[in-house]
Structure formats: structure tokens, C-alpha cells
Scaffold this active site. Structure first.
Site, PDB file in Angstrom:
ATOM      1  N   ASP A 122      -1.074  -2.328  -8.659  1.00 17.11           N
ATOM      2  CA  ASP A 122      -0.889  -3.482  -7.828  1.00 17.11           C
ATOM      3  C   ASP A 122      -1.473  -3.001  -6.342  1.00 17.11           C
ATOM      4  O   ASP A 122      -0.670  -2.181  -5.967  1.00 17.11           O
ATOM      5  CB  ASP A 122       0.678  -4.034  -7.676  1.00 17.11           C
ATOM      6  N   HIS A 123      -2.488  -3.566  -5.950  1.00 18.06           N
ATOM      7  CA  HIS A 123      -3.329  -2.688  -4.718  1.00 18.06           C
ATOM      8  C   HIS A 123      -2.355  -3.235  -3.612  1.00 18.06           C
ATOM      9  O   HIS A 123      -2.817  -2.709  -2.579  1.00 18.06           O
ATOM     10  CB  HIS A 123      -4.748  -3.500  -4.615  1.00 18.06           C
ATOM     11  N   ARG A 124      -1.707  -3.943  -3.771  1.00 17.85           N
ATOM     12  CA  ARG A 124      -0.606  -4.608  -2.569  1.00 17.85           C
ATOM     13  C   ARG A 124       0.346  -3.466  -2.230  1.00 17.85           C
ATOM     14  O   ARG A 124       0.608  -2.969  -1.181  1.00 17.85           O
ATOM     15  CB  ARG A 124       0.356  -5.772  -2.632  1.00 17.85           C
TER      16      ARG A 124
END
Length: 459
Positions: A429-431
Site C-alpha cells: 500500500d503506497h499510502r
């Protein structure tokens, strides 16, 4: 006396279940806690125990029927008994919903008539007040109350496990939610109403429209002339998996990075362990070594072991590893997890993975085992696949896919040699995880697979 038994909430907050098979017939005499049916929810097949002892007078649904929670499932002649058995005492302090007269069964039966429900009391110990203290109990937010009498039972907002899970996901303190139903029990509707009032987004809400995956009625197409197809209703585990994957794909920005690694040292280690008679029965394989490598690497890359709490506006970092193991079953994909996997040795991980897979294939995975995962592994290599782009299990920051181990030419010590090689694919998850963090984590996992002895240097 005739007593109806309604389909209970099985501890998952799911609205319905399918009757897989009845294990009793009309006219049978049933004992308390005897398994009466197997039902399939959106997560697993669950054995349903009887809440009463008596004679079955009517089965209100047939095998294959989908029944809503709260609907009458079976009727008993209790032979003069005038009240239902009390619900069992559990550490989760379960309470029935106002609309449900039967005990809230979560994979176990009702308590025998006459058994007393133990009271929950403050306990002495680290982080808790002693019996002689008068203090505020330090626990979860909805448990924090003023204790003026050490012998007085601790009261909590009354609700069922799925309602408490919903409140936790929304970041809502149940002590602030008003119960509108009978007996002061907080229902799912009460939590959702409170969430709407304070402006908290519902679980799974999306900024973009989700594609509909509801099945079209089979009857509408059954008589189409010349159609050479097979139509299967989308429900059970398959429907839950589809919902979860769509929600994950449209909620978390996925990034996948790949790394091909020489795992010859790992395969040689596995071969030597299999040759050891004392260890041969433990079935240690690449999956177990990869699981150990993941647990070691997560300790140094906590971003991969965290979750995004939208409601609270926080990143929640886990100090433990509940390692999800993706398992393909006849009913669809399930991802049960190994609790506190970071504390297990290689042999223990191998045993846990094997037991988990066998249980999943039999369809008997308890729903609780598929909740609370923090990171997952999927082994696509068993199907002969070299790599893939796995979709995150909802709520997790990372998932590692293991490709097939191939014997192929590879550079080794300045020369070309036949080596065992596999490709790792990490989706994250790039968040929560930057490209650098994801890459370094993957390299650390690969280093252990390349040189399993390096695990001796990590902690």
C-alpha cells in the site's frame, strides 16, 4: 413446549448463511450443543450447535437454501421446558441482539441449564488496579470506567462481537453510543446511526463507484435457447473474496516490485532437514523459510506491518505479526492467519502452515482465524507460475507472492552454473510504504532465502 431456534449471528457480522447439510431430521431427539447443521457463511463452513435439548419438530430450510440471520431455522419440542438456555460465558462477554431470543453462538454451543455466568472483575497485575485500589481501569476505551468498589463487577457497553468489531473499525467508542433496542444492547444500527451523526464514513466506503458483483437471477437466463453455459450463483466464500478484492484494489494504491533470487542454499537446507528423521514429519518447505524471513524482515520494516485507519486519521503500526497464508480451496480463496508468527521457530511455522492449509481445504477454518491479519504470503509457485501481482488482503500493508523454484543457468561465483532460482513479488500500500521501504524489505527477505544462515544474525 415448542421453541423456535433462529439462525444466530456467527460472530462475523454477516447477514446470511447457506445451509450446507442438515445433521438431524424431523423427529430426532437432540442434545444440548449437539451439532445440528453445517452452514457456510461468506468466510467458512461452520458447524452449528443446538441451543436446546428436545425433539426436532420442523426444519424450516433445506440444504442449499440461503437463510438470513434471525430467521427461524429449526423448531423443537422441549417437553415442558419454559425458557431457553443461557448464553455461554466467554472472555468477549457476548450479548444477544435485542431481536434474537437465542444465544449468540460463535462456533460453540449454549451453556448447560443452571450454569452460572461468571462476573467480570478487575484483576490485579501489571497495568491493572489491585483489589484494594480505587481507580480508573486502564483498558480499551469502551472499558474505561470508574471503579469505586473492587468487588463490583465491571460493566461494559453491551453488544455482540461483530458490533464491537464494526465500532473498532470506525474508531467509535461504544460508551458514547446510545442503545435504542431492548435490554440496553447496542446494535449495528445504533453504531451506524452514531457514525452518520458524527460524520464517520462507513467501513468499505469508496471515493469511486465499485463495480457491482451481485449475481443476476439464474431463473432469468435458465431457459435461454441454445445457451451452452453453466451459471453458478455468486455467494459464500467466492462472493466475500470478490467483495474484498474489489474493495482493496479501489481503496489502497497498489505498487508491486519484483526480485529474482538464487535460493539454492535454501533448497539444500530443506533437503538436509527432510533427511533428518527427527524433523522429517514436519514438512518444512520453501513457504516456511519464506515465512520466517518475512517475520524477521518486518521487525526492521514496520511500515509493511501496519494499517491505514481512515476513520481515526492514523497509521496503526503492529508490534506483532499475524501472518496470513493464502489458501486455494474448492469454495474460493481464504486467507487465515498464524497468530504471533514472529515468536515461532522454523519447525513451528511449518507445522502451523500445514495445519492451516489442511483446515482451509476441508472448509473448517474458524471465522476468527481469518480476521486480524497484518501481512500475507501467497505461494503461486505451487501452480507452476513464476510471478504475479498479488492484491492486498484488505486492511494489510503488504503481501508477498512466491514464484516457482526453477533449476536454471545462473551466475554463481563468477561462473555460470545450474542453480535453484525463484521470483519474489511484493505488493504494498503506497499510502503506508514508500518505494524505498518496500524494496529494502524485499531485499532483506531475499537475503535470508539466498543465505538462510543470515537468519542467525537477525533478531
Amino acid at each position: 413446549m415448542i421453541q423456535d431456534f433462529r439462525l444466530p449471528d456467527l460472530g462475523e457480522g454477516l447477514p446470511e448463511a447457506e445451509i450446507v447439510a442438515w445433521l438431524v431430521s424431523e423427529g430426532d431427539t437432540v442434545a444440548l450443543n449437539q451439532t445440528i447443521a453445517e452452514v457456510e457463511t461468506a468466510k467458512a463452513v461452520v458447524e452449528l450447535p443446538s441451543a436446546y435439548a428436545g425433539t426436532v419438530t420442523k426444519l424450516h430450510a433445506a440444504a442449499g437454501d440461503v437463510v438470513e440471520v434471525g430467521s427461524v431455522l429449526i423448531s423443537y419440542d422441549l417437553g415442558g421446558e419454559d425458557s431457553p438456555a443461557p448464553a455461554p460465558a466467554t472472555e468477549t462477554d457476548q450479548v444477544e441482539e435485542p431481536s434474537q431470543a437465542e444465544p449468540n453462538l460463535v462456533g460453540y454451543g449454549a451453556a448447560p441449564r443452571g450454569s452460572a455466568r461468571p462476573q467480570r472483575r478487575a484483576r490485579s497485575g501489571a497495568g491493572r488496579p489491585a483489589a484494594s485500589d480505587t481507580a480508573v481501569l486502564e483498558a480499551a476505551p469502551h472499558d474505561a470506567i470508574q471503579v469505586s468498589d473492587p468487588e463490583r463487577p465491571i460493566e461494559r457497553p453491551r453488544s455482540t462481537p461483530p458490533v464491537r468489531l464494526l465500532a473498532k473499525q470506525l474508531g467509535i467508542d461504544l460508551a458514547l453510543v446510545e442503545a435504542t433496542g431492548a435490554n440496553g444492547v447496542i446494535s449495528r444500527t445504533d453504531v451506524e446511526a452514531y457514525a452518520e451523526r458524527v460524520g464517520v464514513a462507513p467501513v468499505g466506503s469508496l471515493a469511486v463507484a465499485e463495480p457491482s458483483i451481485e449475481p443476476e437471477p439464474v431463473a432469468a437466463f435458465a431457459a435461454t435457447p441454445g445457451e451452452r453455459t453453466t451459471r453458478t450463483p455468486i455467494r459464500g466464500v467466492r462472493k466475500h473474496t470478490a467483495d474484498a478484492m474489489v474493495r482493496s484494489a479501489f481503496t489502497a494504491p497498489h505498487v508491486t516490485t519484483f526480485l529474482t533470487v538464487d535460493v539454492t542454499a535454501t533448497t539444500e537446507l530443506i533437503a538436509s532437514l527432510k533427511a533428518d528423521r527427527a524433523l522429517s514429519e514436519h514438512k518444512i518447505g520453501v513457504m516456511a523459510v519464506a515465512a520466517k524471513a518475512v517475520c524477521l524482515a518486518l521487525a526492521h520494516h514496520p511500515g509493511l506491518n501496519s494499517r491505514w485507519d481512515e476513520a481515526a486519521g492514523e497509521i496503526v503500526e503492529h508490534h506483532y505479526v499475524n501472518l496470513g497464508i493464502a489458501a486455494a480451496t474448492g469454495r474460493g480463496l481464504v486467507v487465515p492467519n498464524i497468530r504471533d508468527a514472529q515468536d515461532l521457530a522454523l519447525v513451528e511455522l511449518a507445522d502451523a502452515i500445514r495445519a492451516l492449509a489442511e483446515t482451509a481445504r476441508s472448509g473448517k477454518t474458524p471465522p476468527a482465524d481469518m480476521m486480524g491479519g497484518t501481512f500475507s504470503i501467497t505461494n503461486v509457485g505451487v501452480f507452476g507460475v513464476d510471478a504475479g501481482t498479488p492484491i492486498l488482503n484488505p486492511g494489510e500493508a503488504g503481501i508477498l507472492a512466491l514464484g516457482a523454484v526453477r533449476r536454471q543457468p545462473w551466475e554463481h561465483k563468477g561462473e555460470i552454473a545450474l542453480r535453484d532460482v525463484m521470483t519474489l513479488a511484493l505488493s504494498f500500500d503506497h499510502r503506508l510504504v514508500d518505494g524505498e521501504q518496500g524494496s529494502r524489505f524485499l531485499v532483506d527477505v531475499a537475503d535470508v532465502l539466498r543465505e538462510p544462515g543470515r537468519a542467525m544474525l537477525l533478531r
